[in-house]
Motif scaffolding. Structure first.
Motif, PDB file in Angstrom:
ATOM      1  N   LEU A   7       1.136   2.588   0.761  1.00  0.00           N
ATOM      2  CA  LEU A   7       2.186   3.305   0.030  1.00  0.00           C
ATOM      3  C   LEU A   7       2.982   2.353  -0.848  1.00  0.00           C
ATOM      4  CD1 LEU A   7       3.316   5.904   2.670  1.00  0.00           C
ATOM      5  CD2 LEU A   7       2.027   6.288   0.586  1.00  0.00           C
ATOM      6  N   PRO A   8       3.901   2.876  -1.644  1.00  0.00           N
ATOM      7  CA  PRO A   8       4.612   2.039  -2.610  1.00  0.00           C
ATOM      8  C   PRO A   8       5.284   0.829  -1.971  1.00  0.00           C
ATOM      9  CG  PRO A   8       5.369   4.306  -2.757  1.00  0.00           C
ATOM     10  CD  PRO A   8       4.413   4.229  -1.625  1.00  0.00           C
ATOM     11  N   ILE A   9       5.241  -0.240  -2.706  1.00  0.00           N
ATOM     12  CA  ILE A   9       5.977  -1.419  -2.269  1.00  0.00           C
ATOM     13  C   ILE A   9       7.365  -1.422  -2.900  1.00  0.00           C
ATOM     14  CG2 ILE A   9       3.964  -2.825  -1.733  1.00  0.00           C
ATOM     15  CD1 ILE A   9       4.232  -4.114  -4.504  1.00  0.00           C
ATOM     16  N   GLN A  10       7.521  -0.605  -3.940  1.00  0.00           N
ATOM     17  CA  GLN A  10       8.815  -0.489  -4.621  1.00  0.00           C
ATOM     18  C   GLN A  10       9.126   0.993  -4.815  1.00  0.00           C
ATOM     19  OE1 GLN A  10       9.719  -3.451  -7.746  1.00  0.00           O
ATOM     20  NE2 GLN A  10       7.503  -3.807  -7.709  1.00  0.00           N
ATOM     21  N   LEU A  11       9.633   1.632  -3.766  1.00  0.00           N
ATOM     22  CA  LEU A  11       9.899   3.066  -3.807  1.00  0.00           C
ATOM     23  C   LEU A  11      10.885   3.427  -4.916  1.00  0.00           C
ATOM     24  CD1 LEU A  11       9.302   5.813  -2.616  1.00  0.00           C
ATOM     25  CD2 LEU A  11      11.099   5.423  -0.941  1.00  0.00           C
ATOM     26  N   ASN A  12      11.861   2.552  -5.178  1.00  0.00           N
ATOM     27  CA  ASN A  12      12.827   2.833  -6.245  1.00  0.00           C
ATOM     28  C   ASN A  12      12.147   2.930  -7.614  1.00  0.00           C
ATOM     29  OD1 ASN A  12      12.335   0.025  -6.168  1.00  0.00           O
ATOM     30  ND2 ASN A  12      14.319  -0.451  -7.055  1.00  0.00           N
TER      31      ASN A  12
END
Length: 146
Positions: free
Chosen positions: A26-31
């Protein structure tokens, strides 16, 4: 005449698409993913853009450029743009990543955007040129209509 209410994807829905089709972490940078999903919403709200193909291209460009995932950003951008179009009545691919002419051309179009050979507007125009009306929504598509 009132314009159609557009549907937008959430970060959670894009993460589900990523897991289903890319099968990578999954994303490493959700923002950065949140920023990408808000871009077409803001574009529609502030610039009054109603062309679903331009909004889909904006979403794809932001997912690719924001690089929220460690791997698979261009592919995630493609399935997200395709699902965005599906929930709004069109599709780019019947089967994501099927080895056909459209898949290769879509892949090349996304590479053209990230290498600054194409703009998001050109990508939207390309989407419009190959998109097909969806017809009845499949079970998969109805999962993403929120």
């Amino acid at each position: 005449m009132a314009s159609k209410t557009l549907l937008f994807l959430t970060a959670e829905q894009i993460q589900r698409l990523h897991l289903r089709y890319i099968n990578k972490p999954l994303p490493i940078q959700l923002n950065m993913l949140e920023s990408a999903i808000h871009s077409p919403i803001d574009m529609e709200h502030y610039t009054k853009e109603e062309d679903v193909f331009q909004l889909a291209a904006n979403l794809a460009e932001k997912i690719m450029r924001n690089h929220a995932f460690q791997d698979g950003n261009k592919r995630t951008a493609l399935v997200a743009a395709d699902m965005f179009l599906k929930i709004n009545g069109y599709y780019l691919q019947k089967v994501p990543f099927a080895e056909d002419k459209n898949d290769k051309e879509l892949s090349n179009a996304h590479v053209a955007v990230v290498t600054n050979q194409w703009t998001a507007k050109q990508l939207g125009d390309y989407y419009k040129s190959i998109a097909v009306p969806l017809g009845p929504a499949t079970t998969e598509v109805t999962e993403y209509i929120s």
